[in-house]
Design a protein around this motif. Structure first.
Motif, short mmCIF file in Angstrom:
data_model
loop_
_atom_site.label_atom_id
_atom_site.label_comp_id
_atom_site.label_asym_id
_atom_site.label_seq_id
_atom_site.Cartn_x
_atom_site.Cartn_y
_atom_site.Cartn_z
N ILE A 10 -46.54 -16.81 2.15
CA ILE A 10 -47.52 -16.24 3.09
C ILE A 10 -48.31 -15.17 2.36
CG2 ILE A 10 -47.86 -15.19 5.36
CD1 ILE A 10 -44.97 -16.11 6.02
N PHE A 15 -52.13 -11.42 -6.13
CA PHE A 15 -50.87 -11.46 -6.86
C PHE A 15 -50.08 -12.75 -6.62
CE2 PHE A 15 -46.67 -10.05 -8.34
CZ PHE A 15 -47.06 -9.56 -9.57
N CYS A 35 -49.65 -20.12 3.56
CA CYS A 35 -50.36 -19.55 4.71
C CYS A 35 -51.24 -18.39 4.25
CB CYS A 35 -49.33 -19.05 5.72
SG CYS A 35 -50.02 -18.10 7.09
N ARG A 37 -54.72 -16.12 6.11
CA ARG A 37 -55.71 -16.14 7.19
C ARG A 37 -57.13 -16.34 6.64
NH1 ARG A 37 -54.32 -9.98 8.88
NH2 ARG A 37 -55.18 -8.99 7.04
N LEU A 82 -44.24 -10.01 9.76
CA LEU A 82 -43.89 -11.28 9.10
C LEU A 82 -42.39 -11.37 8.81
CD1 LEU A 82 -47.00 -11.57 6.75
CD2 LEU A 82 -46.50 -12.99 8.75
N GLN A 96 -42.89 -8.63 -0.58
CA GLN A 96 -43.50 -7.82 -1.64
C GLN A 96 -43.30 -6.33 -1.38
OE1 GLN A 96 -44.77 -7.27 -4.44
NE2 GLN A 96 -45.24 -9.28 -5.29
N LYS A 97 -43.38 -5.55 -2.45
CA LYS A 97 -43.44 -4.10 -2.31
C LYS A 97 -44.87 -3.72 -1.97
CE LYS A 97 -45.69 -2.43 -5.08
NZ LYS A 97 -47.20 -2.55 -5.34
N PRO A 98 -45.21 -2.54 -1.44
CA PRO A 98 -44.27 -1.66 -0.79
C PRO A 98 -43.71 -2.36 0.44
CG PRO A 98 -46.52 -0.77 -0.70
CD PRO A 98 -46.59 -2.08 -1.39
N ASN A 125 -40.24 -5.93 -8.94
CA ASN A 125 -40.08 -6.67 -10.19
C ASN A 125 -40.09 -5.83 -11.46
OD1 ASN A 125 -42.75 -6.29 -9.24
ND2 ASN A 125 -43.54 -7.64 -10.80
N GLN A 164 -57.76 -5.36 -7.16
CA GLN A 164 -57.08 -4.98 -5.90
C GLN A 164 -57.90 -3.86 -5.23
OE1 GLN A 164 -53.49 -4.70 -8.65
NE2 GLN A 164 -52.50 -4.74 -6.66
N ASP A 177 -48.09 2.63 -4.48
CA ASP A 177 -48.34 1.32 -5.09
C ASP A 177 -47.61 1.15 -6.42
OD1 ASP A 177 -49.91 -1.25 -5.24
OD2 ASP A 177 -50.44 -0.29 -7.14
N ILE A 290 -45.74 -8.13 -16.57
CA ILE A 290 -45.47 -8.21 -15.14
C ILE A 290 -45.22 -9.67 -14.74
CG2 ILE A 290 -46.56 -7.97 -12.87
CD1 ILE A 290 -47.86 -5.41 -13.83
P1 NAD Z 1 -54.56 -9.40 -1.60
O1 NAD Z 1 -55.29 -8.65 -0.55
O2 NAD Z 1 -55.33 -9.90 -2.78
O3 NAD Z 1 -53.84 -10.68 -0.96
C1 NAD Z 1 -53.18 -10.62 0.27
C2 NAD Z 1 -53.51 -11.91 1.01
O4 NAD Z 1 -52.73 -11.92 2.21
C3 NAD Z 1 -54.97 -12.03 1.42
O5 NAD Z 1 -55.48 -13.25 0.94
C4 NAD Z 1 -54.95 -11.96 2.95
O6 NAD Z 1 -55.92 -12.78 3.55
C5 NAD Z 1 -53.54 -12.45 3.26
N1 NAD Z 1 -52.98 -11.93 4.52
C6 NAD Z 1 -52.86 -10.63 4.90
N2 NAD Z 1 -52.23 -10.57 6.08
C7 NAD Z 1 -51.96 -11.83 6.46
C8 NAD Z 1 -51.29 -12.41 7.58
N3 NAD Z 1 -50.79 -11.65 8.56
N4 NAD Z 1 -51.16 -13.76 7.65
C9 NAD Z 1 -51.66 -14.52 6.64
N5 NAD Z 1 -52.30 -14.03 5.55
C10 NAD Z 1 -52.43 -12.71 5.46
O7 NAD Z 1 -53.35 -8.49 -2.05
P2 NAD Z 1 -52.51 -8.59 -3.41
O8 NAD Z 1 -53.13 -7.73 -4.43
O9 NAD Z 1 -52.20 -10.00 -3.72
O10 NAD Z 1 -51.19 -7.81 -2.96
C11 NAD Z 1 -50.27 -8.41 -2.09
C12 NAD Z 1 -48.96 -7.63 -2.16
O11 NAD Z 1 -48.45 -7.73 -3.48
C13 NAD Z 1 -49.13 -6.13 -1.89
O12 NAD Z 1 -48.04 -5.69 -1.11
C14 NAD Z 1 -49.13 -5.50 -3.27
O13 NAD Z 1 -48.60 -4.18 -3.31
C15 NAD Z 1 -48.20 -6.44 -4.01
N6 NAD Z 1 -48.40 -6.46 -5.46
C16 NAD Z 1 -47.29 -6.45 -6.21
C17 NAD Z 1 -47.36 -6.46 -7.57
C18 NAD Z 1 -46.07 -6.46 -8.35
O14 NAD Z 1 -46.07 -6.38 -9.57
N7 NAD Z 1 -44.94 -6.54 -7.68
C19 NAD Z 1 -48.60 -6.49 -8.20
C20 NAD Z 1 -49.75 -6.53 -7.40
C21 NAD Z 1 -49.62 -6.53 -6.02
#
Ligand code: NAD
Ligand code: 89V
Length: 343
Positions: A10, A15, A35, A37, A82, A96-98, A125, A164, A177, A290
């Motif tokens: 989802i 990322f 999934c 949106r 979720l 995912q974090k946070p 991670n 981001q 973050d 990463i």
């Molecule tokens: P992003 O905004 O690029 O992607 C999130 C996606 O989720 C979007 O496409 C959005 O449309 C979708 N979305 C949001 N709420 C939704 C819902 N209720 N139902 C369906 N879809 C939904 O964000 P990102 O940069 O990919 O970050 C996502 C998560 O990953 C964050 O929590 C971020 O902190 C984490 N992250 C972690 C790392 C890591 O190394 N662990 C690195 C980058 C990002």
């Protein structure tokens, strides 16, 4: 568990692509549904990874079911809803974090999944990066004796906002973050924390939250560590996304230097090990560090399910890291040290 582990992912954003590549490389695991949106993101990820079942609404995904694991890769605002949907559906969860917007939310999410008897892992991670792992292993093997001081440092001028953009918009930025990862590494090295004191600053005028944070931690083990993070550091070579580590122990010292060099010194000698992460076929520099950790943590999750044990970065474990984040913000706001256990 010999059957294929069926996963629904989802959030198909920035990322999640790493998570999808990593799942494709894990034997016995298959992403069966996706999934998002946002229809364009949903189509792009579905087409690239050949996933036929696509949903714009998570409630519909859970209603249709047919999977064992919900892998939640959305941004933090949607995590609680979720995770609770996943708990109601009775599937294992990776989030995912946070972890959550607040510690109260995070505790409720842990309780919701615990009631189902399923596993909840936070996708924390950074402690799984192979270079960091080699530091953890060297320390645990007693290579420098008992640690008494540590520094875990992440200082960079890399433009994280282009990939981001939401990172520029929140009231909170670097501790929530990025610092969350670096605090988690400090916990993996030295254990849980009795007190934390933090200062923060915003240097970049174009963002809302803090981009510099300096934190001093007193671990229950007696180790003092400094966790310092900055996205305002203009220096060359640019070390993004390396976490640099220094540890002093009773028998020697250890450093994870820039360029993935692990230096271990004791008894008057010095040894340097190259701990560069491999460049996986789907990875790209400088993110490969990463990206490799994503593959490793997801494999760890599958191994834990097969072996019936809790992941190292379980929801319960991550409550400690999350409390450190909250305690750091409180400390910076009130100018005093904070016991994260009292939150
Ligand atoms: P992003 O905004 O690029 O992607 C999130 C996606 O989720 C979007 O496409 C959005 O449309 C979708 N979305 C949001 N709420 C939704 C819902 N209720 N139902 C369906 N879809 C939904 O964000 P990102 O940069 O990919 O970050 C996502 C998560 O990953 C964050 O929590 C971020 O902190 C984490 N992250 C972690 C790392 C890591 O190394 N662990 C690195 C980058 C990002
Ligand atoms: O890991 C992360 O959470 C990322 C980054 C490394 C860019 O801070 O947001």
């Amino acid at each position: 568990m010999t059957q294929t582990l069926k996963i629904a992912l989802i959030g198909a954003g920035f990322f999640a692509r790493n998570q999808l590549f990593a799942w494709a490389g894990i034997e016995g695991a298959e992403v069966v549904a996706i999934c998002d949106r946002d229809p364009a993101r949903l189509a792009a990820a579905g087409d690239e990874f050949g996933i036929a079942r696509r949903y714009r609404n998570a409630a519909e995904l859970f209603a249709d079911g047919g999977f064992d694991v919900a892998d939640i890769a959305t941004t933090v605002g949607s995590h609680r809803a979720l995770v609770e949907m996943a708990a109601t559906a009775g599937v294992h969860v990776i989030c995912q974090k946070p972890f959550a917007p607040t510690l109260e939310d995070a505790k409720a999410m842990v309780a919701a999944v615990a009631e189902t008897g399923k596993i909840l892992m936070i996708h924390e991670n950074f402690r799984w990066q192979s270079a960091v792992r080699q530091v953890i292993d060297a320390l645990r093997a007693g290579e420098i004796g008992e640690p008494f001081f540590g520094r875990v440092s992440f200082r960079s001028g890399f433009d994280v906002f282009s990939g981001q953009p939401y990172l520029a918009e929140g009231e909170r930025f670097i501790i929530e973050d990025l610092g969350i990862h670096i605090l988690d590494i400090a916990r993996a090295l030295f254990g849980d924390v009795a007190r934390i004191a933090a200062t923060t600053r915003r240097v970049n005028p174009k963002i809302k939250g803090e981009d510099v944070a300096t934190m001093q931690l007193l671990h229950k083990s007696g180790v003092t560590s400094v966790v310092d993070c900055s996205y305002a550091t203009k220096r060359l070579p640019e070390t993004f996304p390396e976490s640099l580590i220094e540890i002093d122990g009773t028998e020697g010292s250890l450093r994870l230097d820039a360029g993935y060099k692990l230096v271990i010194q004791r008894d008057g000698g010095s040894q340097t090990r190259d701990v560069s992460p491999p460049l996986l076929p789907w990875a790209e520099q400088p993110w490969h560090n990463i990206q490799e950790s994503v593959q490793i943590i997801q494999q760890h999750f599958v191994d834990c399910l097969r072996e019936g044990r809790q992941p190292e970065t379980s929801g319960t474990d991550n409550l400690e890291t999350f409390a450190l984040v909250e305690a750091a913000y409180l400390s910076a706001a009130e100018g005093r040290s904070v016991d994260p256990g009292a939150l």
